[in-house]
Scaffold this active site. Structure first.
Site, PDB file in Angstrom:
ATOM      1  N   ASP A  10       0.856  -1.189   0.000  1.00 14.12           N
ATOM      2  CA  ASP A  10       0.000   0.000   0.000  1.00 14.12           C
ATOM      3  C   ASP A  10       0.891   1.238   0.000  1.00 14.12           C
ATOM      4  O   ASP A  10       2.023   1.204   0.481  1.00 14.12           O
ATOM      5  CB  ASP A  10      -0.856   0.046   1.281  1.00 14.12           C
ATOM      6  CG  ASP A  10      -2.030  -0.936   1.245  1.00 14.12           C
ATOM      7  OD1 ASP A  10      -2.272  -1.552   0.198  1.00 14.12           O
ATOM      8  OD2 ASP A  10      -2.704  -1.069   2.289  1.00 14.12           O
TER       9      ASP A  10
ATOM     10  N   ARG B  50      -1.460  -1.104  -8.416  1.00 13.64           N
ATOM     11  CA  ARG B  50      -2.835  -0.718  -8.080  1.00 13.64           C
ATOM     12  C   ARG B  50      -2.861   0.817  -8.148  1.00 13.64           C
ATOM     13  O   ARG B  50      -2.072   1.484  -7.481  1.00 13.64           O
ATOM     14  CB  ARG B  50      -3.205  -1.152  -6.664  1.00 13.64           C
ATOM     15  CG  ARG B  50      -4.559  -0.583  -6.232  1.00 13.64           C
ATOM     16  CD  ARG B  50      -4.769  -0.644  -4.723  1.00 13.64           C
ATOM     17  NE  ARG B  50      -4.714  -1.992  -4.228  1.00 13.64           N
ATOM     18  CZ  ARG B  50      -4.314  -2.299  -2.987  1.00 13.64           C
ATOM     19  NH1 ARG B  50      -3.922  -1.356  -2.150  1.00 13.64           N
ATOM     20  NH2 ARG B  50      -4.289  -3.543  -2.595  1.00 13.64           N
TER      21      ARG B  50
ATOM     22  N   GLY C   4      -5.811   8.375  -3.789  1.00 16.57           N
ATOM     23  CA  GLY C   4      -5.016   8.801  -2.632  1.00 16.57           C
ATOM     24  C   GLY C   4      -5.935   9.205  -1.500  1.00 16.57           C
ATOM     25  O   GLY C   4      -6.910   9.924  -1.722  1.00 16.57           O
TER      26      GLY C   4
ATOM     27  N   THR D  84     -10.993   2.032  -7.638  1.00 13.68           N
ATOM     28  CA  THR D  84     -11.833   3.199  -7.397  1.00 13.68           C
ATOM     29  C   THR D  84     -13.292   2.767  -7.393  1.00 13.68           C
ATOM     30  O   THR D  84     -13.626   1.703  -7.917  1.00 13.68           O
ATOM     31  CB  THR D  84     -11.601   4.272  -8.485  1.00 13.68           C
ATOM     32  OG1 THR D  84     -12.439   5.396  -8.248  1.00 13.68           O
ATOM     33  CG2 THR D  84     -11.863   3.751  -9.893  1.00 13.68           C
ATOM     34  N   HIS D  85     -14.134   3.643  -6.794  1.00 15.86           N
ATOM     35  CA  HIS D  85     -15.584   3.417  -6.869  1.00 15.86           C
ATOM     36  C   HIS D  85     -16.203   4.440  -7.802  1.00 15.86           C
ATOM     37  O   HIS D  85     -17.413   4.574  -7.860  1.00 15.86           O
ATOM     38  CB  HIS D  85     -16.195   3.530  -5.460  1.00 15.86           C
ATOM     39  CG  HIS D  85     -15.387   2.816  -4.423  1.00 15.86           C
ATOM     40  ND1 HIS D  85     -14.372   3.424  -3.731  1.00 15.86           N
ATOM     41  CD2 HIS D  85     -15.414   1.527  -4.027  1.00 15.86           C
ATOM     42  CE1 HIS D  85     -13.798   2.547  -2.927  1.00 15.86           C
ATOM     43  NE2 HIS D  85     -14.406   1.379  -3.084  1.00 15.86           N
TER      44      HIS D  85
ATOM     45  N   ARG E 292     -12.212   6.517   5.696  1.00 22.57           N
ATOM     46  CA  ARG E 292     -13.436   6.194   4.936  1.00 22.57           C
ATOM     47  C   ARG E 292     -14.503   7.261   5.194  1.00 22.57           C
ATOM     48  O   ARG E 292     -15.258   7.618   4.311  1.00 22.57           O
ATOM     49  CB  ARG E 292     -13.982   4.805   5.306  1.00 22.57           C
ATOM     50  CG  ARG E 292     -13.033   3.647   5.118  1.00 22.57           C
ATOM     51  CD  ARG E 292     -12.632   3.363   3.689  1.00 22.57           C
ATOM     52  NE  ARG E 292     -11.645   4.164   3.043  1.00 22.57           N
ATOM     53  CZ  ARG E 292     -10.309   4.068   3.141  1.00 22.57           C
ATOM     54  NH1 ARG E 292      -9.763   3.179   3.908  1.00 22.57           N
ATOM     55  NH2 ARG E 292      -9.512   4.857   2.451  1.00 22.57           N
TER      56      ARG E 292
ATOM     57  N   GLU F  64     -13.712  10.327   3.096  1.00 26.03           N
ATOM     58  CA  GLU F  64     -13.962  10.217   1.655  1.00 26.03           C
ATOM     59  C   GLU F  64     -15.393  10.558   1.280  1.00 26.03           C
ATOM     60  O   GLU F  64     -15.670  10.935   0.156  1.00 26.03           O
ATOM     61  CB  GLU F  64     -13.684   8.776   1.197  1.00 26.03           C
ATOM     62  CG  GLU F  64     -12.232   8.501   0.962  1.00 26.03           C
ATOM     63  CD  GLU F  64     -11.881   7.033   1.092  1.00 26.03           C
ATOM     64  OE1 GLU F  64     -10.693   6.735   1.078  1.00 26.03           O
ATOM     65  OE2 GLU F  64     -12.805   6.196   1.225  1.00 26.03           O
TER      66      GLU F  64
HETATM   67  C1  LIG Z   1      -8.707  -1.526  -3.247  1.00 27.13           C
HETATM   68  C2  LIG Z   1      -8.304  -0.172  -2.767  1.00 27.13           C
HETATM   69  C3  LIG Z   1      -7.075   0.000  -2.143  1.00 27.13           C
HETATM   70  C4  LIG Z   1      -6.654   1.261  -1.736  1.00 27.13           C
HETATM   71  N1  LIG Z   1      -5.379   1.446  -1.281  1.00 27.13           N
HETATM   72  C5  LIG Z   1      -4.942   2.701  -1.027  1.00 27.13           C
HETATM   73  C6  LIG Z   1      -3.577   2.969  -0.709  1.00 27.13           C
HETATM   74  O1  LIG Z   1      -2.738   2.068  -0.640  1.00 27.13           O
HETATM   75  N2  LIG Z   1      -3.214   4.251  -0.476  1.00 27.13           N
HETATM   76  C7  LIG Z   1      -4.101   5.312  -0.551  1.00 27.13           C
HETATM   77  O2  LIG Z   1      -3.707   6.454  -0.373  1.00 27.13           O
HETATM   78  N3  LIG Z   1      -5.395   5.077  -0.837  1.00 27.13           N
HETATM   79  C8  LIG Z   1      -5.839   3.824  -1.076  1.00 27.13           C
HETATM   80  N4  LIG Z   1      -7.158   3.607  -1.400  1.00 27.13           N
HETATM   81  C9  LIG Z   1      -8.154   4.695  -1.184  1.00 27.13           C
HETATM   82  C10 LIG Z   1      -8.254   5.633  -2.364  1.00 27.13           C
HETATM   83  O3  LIG Z   1      -7.092   6.425  -2.455  1.00 27.13           O
HETATM   84  C11 LIG Z   1      -9.480   6.550  -2.232  1.00 27.13           C
HETATM   85  O4  LIG Z   1      -9.358   7.331  -1.082  1.00 27.13           O
HETATM   86  C12 LIG Z   1     -10.816   5.810  -2.162  1.00 27.13           C
HETATM   87  O5  LIG Z   1     -10.848   4.757  -3.068  1.00 27.13           O
HETATM   88  C13 LIG Z   1     -12.010   6.753  -2.494  1.00 27.13           C
HETATM   89  O6  LIG Z   1     -11.836   7.333  -3.743  1.00 27.13           O
HETATM   90  P1  LIG Z   1     -12.573   6.860  -5.085  1.00 27.13           P
HETATM   91  O7  LIG Z   1     -11.514   6.504  -6.063  1.00 27.13           O
HETATM   92  O8  LIG Z   1     -13.555   5.809  -4.836  1.00 27.13           O
HETATM   93  O9  LIG Z   1     -13.217   8.181  -5.677  1.00 27.13           O
HETATM   94  P2  LIG Z   1     -14.147   9.292  -5.051  1.00 27.13           P
HETATM   95  O10 LIG Z   1     -14.236  10.349  -6.090  1.00 27.13           O
HETATM   96  O11 LIG Z   1     -13.679   9.666  -3.692  1.00 27.13           O
HETATM   97  O12 LIG Z   1     -15.535   8.552  -4.886  1.00 27.13           O
HETATM   98  C14 LIG Z   1     -16.334   8.161  -5.988  1.00 27.13           C
HETATM   99  C15 LIG Z   1     -17.626   7.583  -5.443  1.00 27.13           C
HETATM  100  O13 LIG Z   1     -17.356   6.369  -4.738  1.00 27.13           O
HETATM  101  C16 LIG Z   1     -18.148   6.238  -3.584  1.00 27.13           C
HETATM  102  N5  LIG Z   1     -17.273   6.258  -2.394  1.00 27.13           N
HETATM  103  C17 LIG Z   1     -15.969   6.596  -2.350  1.00 27.13           C
HETATM  104  N6  LIG Z   1     -15.485   6.469  -1.097  1.00 27.13           N
HETATM  105  C18 LIG Z   1     -16.506   6.045  -0.339  1.00 27.13           C
HETATM  106  C19 LIG Z   1     -16.625   5.722   1.048  1.00 27.13           C
HETATM  107  N7  LIG Z   1     -15.610   5.826   1.900  1.00 27.13           N
HETATM  108  N8  LIG Z   1     -17.839   5.315   1.485  1.00 27.13           N
HETATM  109  C20 LIG Z   1     -18.895   5.196   0.653  1.00 27.13           C
HETATM  110  N9  LIG Z   1     -18.832   5.487  -0.664  1.00 27.13           N
HETATM  111  C21 LIG Z   1     -17.650   5.906  -1.154  1.00 27.13           C
HETATM  112  C22 LIG Z   1     -19.094   7.416  -3.592  1.00 27.13           C
HETATM  113  O14 LIG Z   1     -20.246   7.039  -4.262  1.00 27.13           O
HETATM  114  C23 LIG Z   1     -18.325   8.448  -4.391  1.00 27.13           C
HETATM  115  O15 LIG Z   1     -19.158   9.393  -4.983  1.00 27.13           O
HETATM  116  C24 LIG Z   1      -7.562   2.369  -1.855  1.00 27.13           C
HETATM  117  C25 LIG Z   1      -8.796   2.193  -2.478  1.00 27.13           C
HETATM  118  C26 LIG Z   1      -9.167   0.960  -2.941  1.00 27.13           C
HETATM  119  C27 LIG Z   1     -10.477   0.828  -3.650  1.00 27.13           C
END
Ligand SMILES: Cc1cc2nc3c(=O)[nH]c(=O)nc-3n(C[C@H](O)[C@H](O)[C@H](O)COP(=O)(O)OP(=O)(O)OC[C@H]3O[C@@H](n4cnc5c(N)ncnc54)[C@H](O)[C@@H]3O)c2cc1C
Length: 321
Positions: free
Chosen positions: A130, A183, A187, A240-241, A303, A306
């Site tokens: 990570d 991955r 961030g 990402t979501h 979480r 976010e």
């Molecule tokens: C498998 C995985 C591993 C990860 N590893 C790391 C890492 O090593 N280092 C690091 O810095 N970050 C890591 N992350 C976290 C990442 O950086 C983001 O902070 C996180 O994924 C939220 O951003 P997003 O890409 O979903 O986009 P966003 O633009 O934040 O969200 C898009 C949509 O996704 C949904 N969503 C996003 N977050 C949430 C939440 N917490 N609860 C409910 N719904 C949500 C909402 O519908 C939102 O509108 C990881 C994420 C994933 C999926």
């Protein structure tokens, strides 16, 4: 503003002591955390596997403060690798280097990392490092390079890169030359404008650019597919979501002819289960990050940061009691 405050709280000892003392906080956190023990996580992973979804284990915990704690954490990760082999679940492992000694004693961290990679290699499993906040980016990459110099390759160890950091494109291009599998995430930490794009639109644009770089690299490397047992991922894992980011990656891969099995999507446990199942049904490898353990506080606070709606979920639980 709210995001910065929550990320500040994620590192504040006083807030941790207060929040972890509330039963309701754990009830809310358990939406994102599979449980406190390895067996809780195994159960959650078996349920995902039954739906055709893969997993990556995460033993919660970061910034250990003593050498004993760092070594104990490394032992915990070895036990996870043993348990995956014993139960046959379709999962690999994700680790945070500050949990096994980075920042405390980098040479101890390197020793712990090599022990973990040796065990993973024995089981033909894969370890994803990570990426933590920017004071640790350079050291994380150095430790990965140290593992690669010690004979481990992209089939054993991979890295997370963050689209909010300016430096990521250059880091990614360099590490691609060493066969590293990535991955890609946006961030999760609070970063200063000298290090990271302050605007979400720029973070998203860079995410798409990095997706393209990784997909092109996978195609150029003759599209390495996910392993049969689901443990060794393909070169790009788009984590990402955000449906727009997912659509961009999917469409670009389709356009250049990268097979579905050479492109993985990853999401977090408890978030967008509908989308996880939809992508898996379409034939893409989908992997869910499954955290477990008692050190859930900083992970939970990130979480909340976010998505502000998660706070209302927490607060409404609080008042329900
Ligand atoms: C498998 C995985 C591993 C990860 N590893 C790391 C890492 O090593 N280092 C690091 O810095 N970050 C890591 N992350 C976290 C990442 O950086 C983001 O902070 C996180 O994924 C939220 O951003 P997003 O890409 O979903 O986009 P966003 O633009 O934040 O969200 C898009 C949509 O996704 C949904 N969503 C996003 N977050 C949430 C939440 N917490 N609860 C409910 N719904 C949500 C909402 O519908 C939102 O509108 C990881 C994420 C994933 C999926």
């Amino acid at each position: 503003m709210l995001r910065s405050f929550l990320i500040y709280l994620s590192k504040a000892g006083w807030a941790q002591r207060m929040v972890t003392g509330w039963k309701l906080a754990w009830m809310t956190a358990s939406r994102f955390v599979a449980g406190e023990s390895i067996l809780d996580a195994i159960r959650a992973i078996q349920e995902l596997n039954d739906k055709g979804i893969l997993a990556t284990f995460d033993q919660l915990g970061e910034h250990t403060t003593t050498a004993e704690e760092a070594t104990q954490s490394a032992e915990g990760i070895l036990a996870i690798l043993d348990e995956i082999d014993k139960t046959g679940v379709k999962s690999n492992v994700s680790i945070k280097l500050t949990q096994i000694g980075m920042g405390l004693d980098d040479s101890l961290c390197c020793e712990n990392l090599i022990r973990i990679l040796n065990r993973a290699k024995e089981y033909k499993n894969f370890v994803r490092i990570d990426m933590e906040d920017s004071p640790y980016t350079a050291t994380t990459i150095e430790l990965l390079n140290c593992a690669l110099d010690s004979g481990f390759d992209g089939q054993s160890v991979g890295l997370v890169v963050q689209s909010y950091l300016y430096r990521t494109e250059e880091d990614t291009r360099k590490l691609l030359e060493r066969g590293v599998r990535f991955r890609l995430v946006k961030g999760a930490y609070q970063e200063p404008p000298e290090q990271a794009y302050p605007k979400k639109a720029d973070v998203d644009a860079n995410f798409d650019l990095l997706s393209k770089i990784l997909i092109d690299a996978a195609f150029a490397a003759r599209s390495p597919a996910i392993s049969e047992d689901g443990r060794i991922p393909p070169l790009p894992a788009i984590a990402t979501h955000d449906e727009k980011r997912i659509d961009f990656a999917r469409q670009y891969a389709e356009k250049i002819g990268l097979p579905k099995k050479a492109l993985e999507f990853q999401m977090l446990y408890g978030i967008r289960r509908d989308l996880q199942e939809q992508l898996a049904a379409e034939g893409y490898p989908v992997r869910v990050y499954v955290p477990f353990g008692t050190h859930w506080y900083p992970y939970f606070m990130r979480r909340l940061a976010e998505r502000p709606a998660n706070i209302w979920f927490f607060v409404s639980n609080f008042f329900r009691k």
